[in-house]
Motif scaffolding. Sequence first.
Motif, mmCIF file in Angstrom:
data_model
loop_
_atom_site.group_PDB
_atom_site.id
_atom_site.type_symbol
_atom_site.label_atom_id
_atom_site.label_comp_id
_atom_site.label_asym_id
_atom_site.label_seq_id
_atom_site.Cartn_x
_atom_site.Cartn_y
_atom_site.Cartn_z
ATOM 1 N N ALA A 105 0.799 -1.226 0.000
ATOM 2 C CA ALA A 105 0.000 0.000 0.000
ATOM 3 C C ALA A 105 0.830 1.274 0.000
ATOM 4 O O ALA A 105 0.273 2.362 0.130
ATOM 5 N N VAL A 106 2.142 1.156 -0.142
ATOM 6 C CA VAL A 106 3.004 2.342 -0.131
ATOM 7 C C VAL A 106 3.840 2.367 -1.395
ATOM 8 O O VAL A 106 4.474 1.368 -1.759
ATOM 9 N N LEU A 107 3.826 3.503 -2.085
ATOM 10 C CA LEU A 107 4.678 3.731 -3.247
ATOM 11 C C LEU A 107 5.643 4.861 -2.901
ATOM 12 O O LEU A 107 5.210 5.987 -2.644
ATOM 13 N N GLU A 108 6.920 4.543 -2.869
ATOM 14 C CA GLU A 108 7.933 5.555 -2.554
ATOM 15 C C GLU A 108 8.719 5.871 -3.822
ATOM 16 O O GLU A 108 9.267 4.976 -4.471
ATOM 17 N N MET A 126 -1.350 4.692 -12.009
ATOM 18 C CA MET A 126 -1.621 3.252 -11.968
ATOM 19 C C MET A 126 -1.660 2.750 -10.531
ATOM 20 O O MET A 126 -2.507 1.922 -10.174
ATOM 21 N N PHE A 127 -0.766 3.254 -9.678
ATOM 22 C CA PHE A 127 -0.781 2.828 -8.278
ATOM 23 C C PHE A 127 -2.039 3.339 -7.576
ATOM 24 O O PHE A 127 -2.643 2.634 -6.766
ATOM 25 N N ALA A 128 -2.453 4.575 -7.893
ATOM 26 C CA ALA A 128 -3.666 5.124 -7.282
ATOM 27 C C ALA A 128 -4.903 4.343 -7.708
ATOM 28 O O ALA A 128 -5.859 4.204 -6.930
ATOM 29 N N GLN A 129 -4.903 3.794 -8.929
ATOM 30 C CA GLN A 129 -6.047 3.037 -9.422
ATOM 31 C C GLN A 129 -6.074 1.602 -8.914
ATOM 32 O O GLN A 129 -7.133 0.969 -8.900
ATOM 33 N N LYS A 140 -4.080 4.070 0.865
ATOM 34 C CA LYS A 140 -2.766 3.890 0.252
ATOM 35 C C LYS A 140 -1.993 5.205 0.382
ATOM 36 O O LYS A 140 -2.580 6.286 0.409
ATOM 37 N N ILE A 141 -0.681 5.108 0.445
ATOM 38 C CA ILE A 141 0.158 6.297 0.633
ATOM 39 C C ILE A 141 1.200 6.354 -0.475
ATOM 40 O O ILE A 141 1.905 5.367 -0.735
ATOM 41 N N ILE A 142 1.289 7.499 -1.138
ATOM 42 C CA ILE A 142 2.324 7.741 -2.150
ATOM 43 C C ILE A 142 3.297 8.767 -1.575
ATOM 44 O O ILE A 142 2.913 9.895 -1.257
ATOM 45 N N ILE A 143 4.562 8.357 -1.436
ATOM 46 C CA ILE A 143 5.602 9.221 -0.873
ATOM 47 C C ILE A 143 6.468 9.742 -2.011
ATOM 48 O O ILE A 143 7.081 8.959 -2.746
ATOM 49 N N LEU A 144 6.504 11.047 -2.160
ATOM 50 C CA LEU A 144 7.327 11.681 -3.194
ATOM 51 C C LEU A 144 8.446 12.447 -2.508
ATOM 52 O O LEU A 144 8.222 13.515 -1.930
ATOM 53 N N ASP A 145 9.652 11.884 -2.572
ATOM 54 C CA ASP A 145 10.811 12.555 -1.990
ATOM 55 C C ASP A 145 11.364 13.563 -3.000
ATOM 56 O O ASP A 145 11.273 13.364 -4.215
ATOM 57 N N GLU A 146 11.959 14.630 -2.489
ATOM 58 C CA GLU A 146 12.486 15.717 -3.342
ATOM 59 C C GLU A 146 11.397 16.231 -4.290
ATOM 60 O O GLU A 146 11.631 16.408 -5.488
#
Length: 357
Positions: A105-108, A126-129, A140-146
């Motif tokens: 459930a996590v996309l980094e 695609m991950f959100a869908q 679900k959590i999407i982590i966007l670094d920088e």
Amino acid sequence: MLEDVDMIDISSSVTKENDPPNIQTKVNDVIVKTPVIKHTPWLEKYRPTKLDDIVGNEEAVSRLSHFARQGNLPNIIISGPPGCGKTTSVLCLARQMLGDSFREAVLEMNASNDRGIDVVRTKIKMFAQSKVSLPKGRHKIIILDEADSMTEGAQQALRRTMELYSKTTRFALACNASDKIIEPIQSRCAMLRYSKLNDEQLLKRLVEIAKTEQVSFTSEGLEAIIFTAQGDMRQAINNLQSTVFGFGHVNSENVFKVCDEPHPILIRDMIEKCLKKDLDEAYKAMNHLWRLGYTAEDILSVIMRVTKTYSMSEFIQLEFIREIGLTYMRVSQGVESQLQLSSLLARLCERADANLH
């Protein structure tokens, strides 16, 4: 006849993931197994896995802990300098909220690499869908670094994606400068601001790691690491490990050899000569640093840090900081020469003389 053949024992990788592989050496039909020592970077080895273990920024971390207890995470932006725990905080939050579903459930992603609009339209969308079975009330959590490295087009596309999938997916954006993120995204997110860690917080964690690893160290060596890290926990731990692996003992001399910065004692002596209006001796100290290969920016940055903590009258300290800042501005504009540093020393001696009168 002796025959040496080096082979990797492939079967060892099937047993346990963390077991080090063995190197097999065949000598006179006798197989000798030698274990390979694996050194894990201390930065990863001692990375916190719980929000309670994070050092510094207590107020921001307490807000994240509240989100973890409630289970309803809003879209968030965490801004702050490097090495203050932004990404680690989000990962700890995701682990506490999602538990066993963390991996699914996590996309980094590091937005400095995947920064174009195509990434938003493909990977993120695609991950959100995708459908993932989660406990009730979790997302679900999407982590966007920088995230501040993303192009404006990608940020515009991300804005719409955040709206469409807000019921199932939440975004956590980590950045160094929040002003580089477009206003529409900022208005959709809760803002958390992290600051540099202070010396006491760095020292506490460094002592814990040093004692756990049974490192030989001196208090001056840890002070040198804190001085070079400038509030960056990541750099402090890396410098500690580099010094231990390079010299086996952590003292100030070894730390500055590893970090390759002008030694603050030399800079302190140079400032002391300027306060005494001894331009010739101050120039000799600066010329010595220049011959060692340090750039003007290296020398100026240490001069500024030492001046801020040097015991002198407040008026003359402000005058020194002003002159150092003006010189740094000229150097950053391309006028990087030894003459600029010599001019700085002359002006510092002049300020010290004017203060006496």
